[in-house]
Motif scaffolding. Structure first.
Motif, mmCIF file in Angstrom:
data_model
loop_
_atom_site.group_PDB
_atom_site.id
_atom_site.type_symbol
_atom_site.label_atom_id
_atom_site.label_comp_id
_atom_site.label_asym_id
_atom_site.label_seq_id
_atom_site.Cartn_x
_atom_site.Cartn_y
_atom_site.Cartn_z
ATOM 1 N N HIS A 1 0.844 -1.205 0.000
ATOM 2 C CA HIS A 1 0.000 0.000 0.000
ATOM 3 C C HIS A 1 0.880 1.257 0.000
ATOM 4 O O HIS A 1 0.502 2.299 0.527
ATOM 5 C CB HIS A 1 -0.910 0.007 1.243
ATOM 6 C CG HIS A 1 -1.929 -1.092 1.257
ATOM 7 N ND1 HIS A 1 -3.244 -0.893 0.890
ATOM 8 C CD2 HIS A 1 -1.826 -2.401 1.568
ATOM 9 C CE1 HIS A 1 -3.908 -2.043 0.993
ATOM 10 N NE2 HIS A 1 -3.065 -2.972 1.409
ATOM 11 N N TYR B 1 4.421 0.892 3.053
ATOM 12 C CA TYR B 1 3.265 0.549 3.885
ATOM 13 C C TYR B 1 2.671 -0.752 3.355
ATOM 14 O O TYR B 1 2.331 -0.846 2.175
ATOM 15 C CB TYR B 1 2.242 1.690 3.823
ATOM 16 C CG TYR B 1 1.036 1.514 4.714
ATOM 17 C CD1 TYR B 1 1.149 0.950 5.983
ATOM 18 C CD2 TYR B 1 -0.223 1.937 4.292
ATOM 19 C CE1 TYR B 1 0.035 0.797 6.802
ATOM 20 C CE2 TYR B 1 -1.335 1.808 5.106
ATOM 21 C CZ TYR B 1 -1.195 1.227 6.354
ATOM 22 O OH TYR B 1 -2.295 1.086 7.165
ATOM 23 N N LYS C 1 0.266 -4.512 4.310
ATOM 24 C CA LYS C 1 -0.719 -5.162 5.179
ATOM 25 C C LYS C 1 -0.785 -6.647 4.835
ATOM 26 O O LYS C 1 -0.633 -7.013 3.665
ATOM 27 C CB LYS C 1 -2.124 -4.579 4.964
ATOM 28 C CG LYS C 1 -2.273 -3.114 5.325
ATOM 29 C CD LYS C 1 -3.698 -2.635 5.079
ATOM 30 C CE LYS C 1 -3.803 -1.132 5.242
ATOM 31 N NZ LYS C 1 -5.153 -0.605 4.998
ATOM 32 N N GLN D 1 0.082 9.498 8.490
ATOM 33 C CA GLN D 1 -1.031 9.109 7.603
ATOM 34 C C GLN D 1 -1.214 7.587 7.607
ATOM 35 O O GLN D 1 -2.333 7.082 7.694
ATOM 36 C CB GLN D 1 -0.755 9.599 6.175
ATOM 37 C CG GLN D 1 -0.968 11.099 6.016
ATOM 38 C CD GLN D 1 -0.433 11.648 4.697
ATOM 39 O OE1 GLN D 1 0.289 10.955 3.971
ATOM 40 N NE2 GLN D 1 -0.762 12.892 4.403
ATOM 41 N N ALA D 2 -0.103 6.858 7.522
ATOM 42 C CA ALA D 2 -0.204 5.387 7.495
ATOM 43 C C ALA D 2 -0.714 4.860 8.837
ATOM 44 O O ALA D 2 -1.539 3.942 8.886
ATOM 45 C CB ALA D 2 1.159 4.781 7.151
ATOM 46 N N SER E 1 -2.655 6.373 10.882
ATOM 47 C CA SER E 1 -4.093 6.669 10.945
ATOM 48 C C SER E 1 -4.873 5.658 10.092
ATOM 49 O O SER E 1 -5.920 5.143 10.511
ATOM 50 C CB SER E 1 -4.331 8.098 10.462
ATOM 51 O OG SER E 1 -5.695 8.338 10.324
ATOM 52 N N ASP E 2 -4.349 5.349 8.907
ATOM 53 C CA ASP E 2 -5.027 4.345 8.060
ATOM 54 C C ASP E 2 -5.127 3.010 8.800
ATOM 55 O O ASP E 2 -6.183 2.384 8.819
ATOM 56 C CB ASP E 2 -4.251 4.164 6.745
ATOM 57 C CG ASP E 2 -4.911 3.112 5.863
ATOM 58 O OD1 ASP E 2 -5.798 3.490 5.072
ATOM 59 O OD2 ASP E 2 -4.574 1.909 5.988
ATOM 60 N N ASP F 1 -8.560 1.069 9.947
ATOM 61 C CA ASP F 1 -8.855 -0.144 9.173
ATOM 62 C C ASP F 1 -9.297 -1.236 10.152
ATOM 63 O O ASP F 1 -8.498 -1.760 10.933
ATOM 64 C CB ASP F 1 -7.603 -0.572 8.395
ATOM 65 C CG ASP F 1 -7.861 -1.791 7.516
ATOM 66 O OD1 ASP F 1 -8.820 -2.544 7.788
ATOM 67 O OD2 ASP F 1 -7.097 -1.999 6.568
#
Ligand SMILES: CC(C)(COP(=O)(O)OP(=O)(O)OC[C@H]1O[C@@H](n2cnc3c(N)ncnc32)[C@H](O)[C@@H]1OP(=O)(O)O)[C@@H](O)C(=O)NCCC(=O)NCCSC(=O)CCC(=O)c1ccccc1C(=O)O
Length: 282
Positions: free
Chosen positions: A17, A26, A28, A56-57, A59-60, A64
């Motif tokens: 990502h 990033y 997952k 930002q990552a 927070s994602d 999620d």
């Protein structure tokens, strides 16, 4: 985008990502998010853009619902993170592309602490300066046998009087924390383990496998219990902000009860709430 060769054996078939990012990678897989500082040419030092992207990552990963645990690491074998990029250090912070000076790593520190999911530092090589503070504030630290830890602030005209001082003292004790900051020595992985700075030390090649094994174990456990425990551990050290976090979780749990929902429903249905039907717990 820079990458460095690594002898760390990948443990999962990671989905990439990283596309929107320049300074980080990033990934997952299987309920785990992995955020990697990708500036190996400067031992993964962070500049304002790096910190912005890390935030930002993070927070994602936090929002999620498929993610239960987050790994923070650095690209390559040589460094987790060497702190603030001294090449862009201005007179009142670290300069971004617009010339604005930041200490935005402090926001990242707070967000790691208040993230309701466990954050694990996966440390190969150097965790130095502001990079050392980043591993410190993660919930757990898994170190490779080549990891080296230390602060450099008083050597380079910097200090972290926030979590970097007070939380460090609560982890390693007042005397040791003062030694770490006043002497600016480096400590190897075994010394870090002995002083409680890291949770375990493994051979470099096995670093990701071991970290993922810890993540899998955590993923078997109740997310709400983990969330409550993290905020409970934070509360004692983080003052009013820590109490707010713990209390916020209590409110979330209350909202999830029929009793909490009766108040909302009565308001929306324009009637008096009936709280008499709920047990008064001893
Ligand atoms: C990390 C080292 C010990 C690694 O040593 P070594 O393996 O021998 O590699 P080098 O040859 O030294 O480095 C390779 C290459 O990378 C460049 N580099 C390394 N670190 C940095 C850095 N932090 N900034 C810029 N560049 C860096 C190095 O110059 C080399 O490049 P060449 O082009 O080849 O010359 C060693 O590198 C080292 O000691 N690095 C410096 C560590 C350091 O002092 N970091 C800064 C500490 S201060 C800080 O992090 C402030 C953080 C912060 O923002 C903050 C703000 C507000 C409150 C608190 C904080 C906080 O402290 O968190």
């Amino acid at each position: 985008m820079s990458t460095a060769a690594s002898s760390i054996i990948p443990a999962l078939d990671w989905q990439d990502h990283s596309a929107p990012y320049e300074d980080i990678l990033y990934h997952k897989a299987e309920g785990i998010a992995k955020i990697t500082i990708n500036r190996p040419e400067v031992r993964n030092a962070f500049r304002p853009r790096t910190v912005k992207e890390l935030r930002q990552a993070l927070s994602d990963a936090r929002f999620d619902e498929g993610i239960g645990v987050i790994i923070l690491t650095g690209q390559g074998d040589l460094a987790f993170c060497s702190g603030g990029d001294q090449r862009v250090r201005g007179d009142s912070g670290y300069k971004d592309e617009q010339g604005v000076h930041h200490l935005n790593v402090l926001d990242l520190q707070k967000e790691i602490r208040s993230c309701p999911k466990p954050v694990i530092a996966m440390v190969a090589g150097y965790a130095i300066g502001g990079g050392h503070v980043l591993h410190l504030i993660c919930d757990l630290s898994i170190a490779a046998d080549n990891a080296r830890f230390g602060q450099t602030g008083p050597k380079v005209g910097s200090f972290d009087g926030g979590f970097g001082a007070s939380y460090m003292a609560s982890v390693v004790g007042q005397k040791k924390a003062r030694e770490i900051w006043f002497l600016c020595r480096q400590y190897d992985a075994r010394e870090a383990l002995d002083m409680g700075l890291v949770n375990t030390v493994v051979p470099l090649a096995q670093l990701e496998q071991e970290t993922v094994a810890w993540c899998r174990r955590i993923l078997e456990h109740s997310p709400i219990a983990l969330r409550m425990l993290k905020s409970a551990f934070n509360a004692g050290v983080d003052g009013q902000a820590g109490i707010q976090e713990l209390a916020g979780n209590a409110t979330m749990l209350f909202y999830m009860t029929e009793e909490g929902q009766e108040g909302r429903n009565a308001y929306l249905e324009k009637r008096k709430p009936d709280f008499r039907k709920f047990r008064r717990q001893p």
